[in-house]
Design a protein around this motif. Structure first.
Motif, mmCIF file in Angstrom:
data_model
loop_
_atom_site.group_PDB
_atom_site.id
_atom_site.type_symbol
_atom_site.label_atom_id
_atom_site.label_comp_id
_atom_site.label_asym_id
_atom_site.label_seq_id
_atom_site.Cartn_x
_atom_site.Cartn_y
_atom_site.Cartn_z
ATOM 1 N N MET A 243 0.828 -1.201 0.000
ATOM 2 C CA MET A 243 0.000 0.000 0.000
ATOM 3 C C MET A 243 0.864 1.254 0.000
ATOM 4 O O MET A 243 0.566 2.232 -0.692
ATOM 5 C CB MET A 243 -0.935 -0.006 1.216
ATOM 6 N N ILE A 244 1.922 1.238 0.798
ATOM 7 C CA ILE A 244 2.824 2.396 0.832
ATOM 8 C C ILE A 244 3.478 2.585 -0.528
ATOM 9 O O ILE A 244 3.561 3.700 -1.052
ATOM 10 C CB ILE A 244 3.889 2.211 1.928
ATOM 11 N N MET A 245 3.910 1.510 -1.112
ATOM 12 C CA MET A 245 4.555 1.579 -2.412
ATOM 13 C C MET A 245 3.599 2.117 -3.477
ATOM 14 O O MET A 245 3.974 2.931 -4.319
ATOM 15 C CB MET A 245 5.058 0.199 -2.813
ATOM 16 N N ALA A 246 2.355 1.673 -3.433
ATOM 17 C CA ALA A 246 1.375 2.079 -4.443
ATOM 18 C C ALA A 246 0.751 3.441 -4.152
ATOM 19 O O ALA A 246 0.080 4.007 -5.020
ATOM 20 C CB ALA A 246 0.270 1.027 -4.546
ATOM 21 N N GLY A 247 0.932 3.954 -2.935
ATOM 22 C CA GLY A 247 0.336 5.243 -2.589
ATOM 23 C C GLY A 247 -1.133 5.173 -2.258
ATOM 24 O O GLY A 247 -1.842 6.167 -2.364
ATOM 25 N N ARG A 248 -1.618 3.991 -1.827
ATOM 26 C CA ARG A 248 -3.019 3.834 -1.435
ATOM 27 C C ARG A 248 -3.107 3.838 0.082
ATOM 28 O O ARG A 248 -2.601 2.909 0.730
ATOM 29 C CB ARG A 248 -3.601 2.510 -1.971
ATOM 30 N N ASN A 249 -3.715 4.884 0.645
ATOM 31 C CA ASN A 249 -3.795 4.990 2.110
ATOM 32 C C ASN A 249 -2.422 4.756 2.739
ATOM 33 O O ASN A 249 -2.296 4.090 3.770
ATOM 34 C CB ASN A 249 -4.798 3.978 2.674
ATOM 35 N N ASP A 250 -1.396 5.325 2.094
ATOM 36 C CA ASP A 250 -0.030 5.028 2.521
ATOM 37 C C ASP A 250 0.275 5.567 3.919
ATOM 38 O O ASP A 250 1.030 4.943 4.680
ATOM 39 C CB ASP A 250 0.980 5.571 1.504
ATOM 40 N N THR A 251 -0.313 6.711 4.278
ATOM 41 C CA THR A 251 -0.068 7.248 5.614
ATOM 42 C C THR A 251 -0.652 6.332 6.682
ATOM 43 O O THR A 251 0.008 6.031 7.696
ATOM 44 C CB THR A 251 -0.668 8.652 5.740
ATOM 45 N N ASP A 252 -1.883 5.876 6.456
ATOM 46 C CA ASP A 252 -2.490 4.947 7.405
ATOM 47 C C ASP A 252 -1.697 3.639 7.473
ATOM 48 O O ASP A 252 -1.496 3.078 8.559
ATOM 49 C CB ASP A 252 -3.930 4.643 6.991
ATOM 50 N N ALA A 253 -1.259 3.159 6.311
ATOM 51 C CA ALA A 253 -0.497 1.915 6.288
ATOM 52 C C ALA A 253 0.815 2.055 7.056
ATOM 53 O O ALA A 253 1.216 1.143 7.793
ATOM 54 C CB ALA A 253 -0.225 1.501 4.843
ATOM 55 N N ALA A 254 1.483 3.206 6.892
ATOM 56 C CA ALA A 254 2.741 3.426 7.618
ATOM 57 C C ALA A 254 2.504 3.488 9.122
ATOM 58 O O ALA A 254 3.306 2.959 9.916
ATOM 59 C CB ALA A 254 3.400 4.709 7.123
ATOM 60 N N ASP A 255 1.411 4.112 9.532
ATOM 61 C CA ASP A 255 1.099 4.181 10.966
ATOM 62 C C ASP A 255 0.864 2.783 11.540
ATOM 63 O O ASP A 255 1.323 2.464 12.654
ATOM 64 C CB ASP A 255 -0.145 5.046 11.187
ATOM 65 N N VAL A 256 0.140 1.941 10.788
ATOM 66 C CA VAL A 256 -0.134 0.586 11.274
ATOM 67 C C VAL A 256 1.156 -0.234 11.309
ATOM 68 O O VAL A 256 1.392 -0.995 12.255
ATOM 69 C CB VAL A 256 -1.202 -0.091 10.394
ATOM 70 N N LEU A 257 2.001 -0.065 10.294
ATOM 71 C CA LEU A 257 3.286 -0.766 10.304
ATOM 72 C C LEU A 257 4.103 -0.383 11.533
ATOM 73 O O LEU A 257 4.726 -1.232 12.175
ATOM 74 C CB LEU A 257 4.077 -0.433 9.042
ATOM 75 N N SER A 258 4.091 0.905 11.859
ATOM 76 C CA SER A 258 4.833 1.364 13.031
ATOM 77 C C SER A 258 4.309 0.700 14.305
ATOM 78 O O SER A 258 5.085 0.309 15.184
ATOM 79 C CB SER A 258 4.721 2.884 13.148
ATOM 80 N N SER A 259 2.982 0.534 14.385
ATOM 81 C CA SER A 259 2.406 -0.101 15.575
ATOM 82 C C SER A 259 2.742 -1.588 15.637
ATOM 83 O O SER A 259 2.759 -2.183 16.716
ATOM 84 C CB SER A 259 0.889 0.089 15.589
ATOM 85 N N LEU A 260 3.003 -2.198 14.479
ATOM 86 C CA LEU A 260 3.342 -3.619 14.430
ATOM 87 C C LEU A 260 4.832 -3.872 14.677
ATOM 88 O O LEU A 260 5.231 -5.019 14.887
ATOM 89 C CB LEU A 260 2.968 -4.203 13.064
ATOM 90 N N ALA A 261 5.632 -2.814 14.627
ATOM 91 C CA ALA A 261 7.089 -2.982 14.648
ATOM 92 C C ALA A 261 7.612 -3.184 16.066
ATOM 93 O O ALA A 261 8.354 -2.351 16.607
ATOM 94 C CB ALA A 261 7.757 -1.784 13.978
#
Length: 331
Positions: A243-261
């Protein structure tokens, strides 16, 4: 043959045969010496033709045209019959569905039946306000099947929200019904299905959302990944990176990735992001988004990836990496 014999053989009453005669559909070929109607073999065949056409839904007027008008085109009439039959089937199917839902509500009294019917009609109203009020009032009174069907077909965002709220409080069974919409040929229905599943409480929806991670629909995959990631499901990580790569809801996806890290997943996430950045097929905008996503990923793997980007050929990527390293205290 006299009229009584024709009635016996054809199954058409003598009264109906006289009615056909009054309309000009069948005219007995002759009369006996006593004045009784006498039907020929051709007359009887015509009666059977009339009955056959009645059986497929033609009116007596249409039957007269079909039998006597040389310019009559049957294809147009057949098309009209098909349309009317479909409309009748749709209406009867809707009635059957409504009755089944009333029975599923297990009404204890006639007043309960009327209440359920009123709410079902309200859910199908052309007024968005009426549908919304019905959704908010129907948690304990309308079967979950009706709520799920309404949620999958609802285009108004406020009514859709009310229906998702009602579904989330309707007890078991709703998730499986919503999941049927994930395979719909209509993109909007698939999106409503995954949004509704994402708001279902408990563990009922989680397996269905995991299956949705493999959906060919990017919107379905993305919403499933955001919901699962927010629940701590590591299975969502690859889709979130996509999603981040494609630019689809990339900000939300990055936030969720951060919470998973957490300690277990941080290095994996950083490696996935760095691998996509280093992929020679990844364009500049995507590389910039992936670099920014490294900001929320702790650990040495993310730091090394950012350090390796300091000399990147893309000045924007290099500047972003330098800025993030300073924020991390590594610059």
């Amino acid at each position: 043959m006299l009229i009584g014999e024709v009635a016996r053989r054809s199954g058409v009453s003598a009264r109906m045969l006289r009615h056909y005669e009054s309309l000009g559909l069948v005219r007995p070929s002759g009369r006996t010496g006593s004045g009784y109607r006498e039907y020929s073999g051709e007359d009887v065949r015509r009666i059977f033709h009339i009955e056959s056409l009645r059986a497929v839904g033609l009116s007596l007027r249409e039957i007269g045209r079909a039998l006597d008008d040389p310019g009559f085109t049957p294809s147009a009439l057949v098309d009209d019959l098909i349309l009317r039959t479909r409309e009748r089937i749709a209406a009867e199917t809707e009635l059957l569905t409504r009755l089944q839902r009333v029975r599923a509500a297990d009404p204890a009294a006639w007043e309960d039946v009327l209440q359920v019917l009123a709410l079902l009609r309200a859910l199908g109203s052309t007024s968005a306000g009426t549908r919304q009020r019905a959704a908010l009032a129907s948690v304990d009174e309308v079967p979950v099947e009706a709520l799920a069907q309404a949620a999958l077909g609802e285009g108004d965002p406020y009514v859709a929200g009310a229906l998702r709220w009602a579904l989330s409080r309707s007890g078991g069974g709703g998730a499986a019904l919503l999941a049927e919409g994930l395979s719909s040929p209509v993109a909007a229905v698939r999106e409503r299905a995954v949004r509704s599943l994402a708001e279902m409480p408990g563990g009922e929806a989680a397996p269905l959302l995991r299956e949705a991670l493999a959906s060919p629909d990017a919107v379905v995959r993305g919403r499933a990944a955001l919901a699962l990631g927010a629940q701590g499901e590591a299975a969502a990580i690859p889709v979130l990176v996509d999603m981040i790569m494609a630019g689809r809801n990339d900000t939300d996806a990055a936030d969720v990735l951060s919470s998973l890290a957490d300690d277990a997943a941080a290095d994996r996430i950083a490696s996935l992001l760095a691998g996509r950045i280093g992929d020679g097929t990844t364009g500049p905008p995507a590389r910039g988004r992936l670099t920014q996503a490294l900001a929320g990923i702790p650990g040495p793997t993310a730091s090394r990836a950012l350090t390796g980007l300091l000399g990147d050929a893309d000045p924007a990527v290099a500047l972003t990496a330098a800025y993030l390293l300073r924020l991390r205290g590594d610059g």
